[in-house]
Scaffold this motif. Structure first.
Motif, PDB file in Angstrom:
ATOM      1  N   GLU A 231      93.919 112.748  30.336  1.00  0.00           N
ATOM      2  CA  GLU A 231      94.566 112.695  31.421  1.00  0.00           C
ATOM      3  C   GLU A 231      95.057 111.318  31.610  1.00  0.00           C
ATOM      4  O   GLU A 231      94.482 110.307  31.303  1.00  0.00           O
ATOM      5  CB  GLU A 231      93.432 112.906  32.607  1.00  0.00           C
ATOM      6  N   ASP A 232      96.266 110.966  32.114  1.00  0.00           N
ATOM      7  CA  ASP A 232      96.883 109.826  32.396  1.00  0.00           C
ATOM      8  C   ASP A 232      96.643 109.235  33.456  1.00  0.00           C
ATOM      9  O   ASP A 232      97.293 109.640  34.658  1.00  0.00           O
ATOM     10  CB  ASP A 232      98.388 109.857  32.084  1.00  0.00           C
ATOM     11  N   LEU A 233      95.332 108.430  33.440  1.00  0.00           N
ATOM     12  CA  LEU A 233      94.860 108.007  34.986  1.00  0.00           C
ATOM     13  C   LEU A 233      96.128 106.886  35.651  1.00  0.00           C
ATOM     14  O   LEU A 233      95.664 106.752  36.819  1.00  0.00           O
ATOM     15  CB  LEU A 233      93.575 107.626  34.794  1.00  0.00           C
ATOM     16  N   SER A 234      96.851 106.544  34.891  1.00  0.00           N
ATOM     17  CA  SER A 234      97.502 105.373  35.353  1.00  0.00           C
ATOM     18  C   SER A 234      98.410 105.771  36.552  1.00  0.00           C
ATOM     19  O   SER A 234      98.965 104.975  37.528  1.00  0.00           O
ATOM     20  CB  SER A 234      98.445 104.551  34.446  1.00  0.00           C
ATOM     21  N   VAL A 235      98.848 107.155  36.692  1.00  0.00           N
ATOM     22  CA  VAL A 235      99.656 107.465  37.666  1.00  0.00           C
ATOM     23  C   VAL A 235      99.016 107.199  39.188  1.00  0.00           C
ATOM     24  O   VAL A 235      99.495 107.210  40.046  1.00  0.00           O
ATOM     25  CB  VAL A 235      99.861 109.124  37.568  1.00  0.00           C
ATOM     26  N   PHE A 236      97.527 107.363  39.160  1.00  0.00           N
ATOM     27  CA  PHE A 236      96.914 107.369  40.477  1.00  0.00           C
ATOM     28  C   PHE A 236      97.008 105.828  41.035  1.00  0.00           C
ATOM     29  O   PHE A 236      96.915 105.566  42.155  1.00  0.00           O
ATOM     30  CB  PHE A 236      95.283 107.494  40.206  1.00  0.00           C
ATOM     31  N   THR A 237      97.246 104.786  40.163  1.00  0.00           N
ATOM     32  CA  THR A 237      97.418 103.265  40.783  1.00  0.00           C
ATOM     33  C   THR A 237      98.763 102.823  40.254  1.00  0.00           C
ATOM     34  O   THR A 237      98.959 101.579  40.529  1.00  0.00           O
ATOM     35  CB  THR A 237      96.230 102.582  39.849  1.00  0.00           C
ATOM     36  N   ASN A 238      99.923 103.761  40.075  1.00  0.00           N
ATOM     37  CA  ASN A 238     100.973 103.072  39.808  1.00  0.00           C
ATOM     38  C   ASN A 238     101.559 102.185  41.009  1.00  0.00           C
ATOM     39  O   ASN A 238     101.813 102.570  42.038  1.00  0.00           O
ATOM     40  CB  ASN A 238     102.050 104.348  39.810  1.00  0.00           C
TER      41      ASN A 238
END
Lengths: 144, 98
Positions: free
Chosen positions: B4-11
């Motif tokens: 999963e691309d977790l970076s979307v949560f802290t974009n």
């Protein structure tokens, strides 16, 4: 006229506020949270009183009142909270024992217990509760 | 295996923001975080305070430690707790720093 409890609480607040005040924030029976902007504060609150049941009817009654003085401090970054509150506790204690009659209002005032409590949120904080036992008298019919 | 691309949560373009932190090795890094500093009472309601924390990808904070400093929105905080949630995100509990 105020009861002796209110008078004694007021006298303790006044003693702590006498220049130089032990803190810029001295409160009486405060029930709201202390402001985040205050680094130190003192809260004086009456707790309870024991009445002398051996008093002669109609004569002044002897009382032993419990008063709590809470010293509060926020620690500076890197400072231990017990250290942060230490100077305030020392000042409050010294101020109160300097005149154990509270200007003649009480027979005696004696610190009886000191208890610490700590917490941490955006900063570390400490409160020290100084329990006082105050011996005094009141008019039997009015508590004045 | 699905990663999963977790970076979307802290974009930072959405709800996140860029923080600057100093690792335990003295290296300065930037990382996206979600900063929260909502009201919290201290000492059981005796005093007002707040509960600052930063949510970040665990992979980006593995070199941070207790005492590491992190700057968010021009304010410097000290990391006092590191709470990985087991899903790849870590909450950094913060305290005011000098």
């Amino acid at each position: 006229m105020a009861t002796v409890f209110a008078q004694i609480t007021g006298a303790i607040v006044a003693a702590l506020a006498t220049a130089p005040a032990v803190s810029a924030q001295i409160h009486r029976s405060r029930v709201r949270p202390l402001s985040a902007e205050w680094t130190t504060a003192v809260v004086v609150t009456p707790q309870s009183a024991e009445l002398d049941r051996l008093a002669i009817r109609g004569a002044p009654i002897n009382l032993e009142s419990q008063i709590e003085v809470v010293c509060f401090a926020r620690a500076a970054p890197g400072q231990s909270p017990d250290v942060a509150v230490d100077a305030l506790l020392s000042a409050v204690y010294a101020r109160l024992v300097a005149d154990p009659t509270l200007g003649g209002l009480a027979l005696d005032l004696a610190p009886t217990r000191i208890s610490y409590e700590f917490d941490a949120e955006a900063e570390q904080v400490a409160s020290v509760t100084l329990a006082l036992t105050v011996q005094h008298q009141a008019a039997a019919l009015t508590l004045e | 295996m699905f990663v999963e691309d977790l970076s979307v949560f802290t974009n930072p373009a959405e709800f996140g923001q860029v923080a600057t932190a100093t690792t335990k090795f003295g290296e300065v890094i930037t990382l996206p975080v979600i900063f929260d500093n909502a009201y919290e009472s201290a000492l059981g309601g005796f005093a007002e305070s707040s509960g600052p924390s930063a949510l970040a990808q665990s992979a980006l904070v593995q070199d941070l430690a207790h005492g590491s400093q992190i700057e968010i929105s021009a304010r410097t905080w000290a990391i006092v707790e590191i709470q990985p949630d087991g899903t790849g995100m870590t909450r950094l509990v913060l305290e005011k720093a000098a």
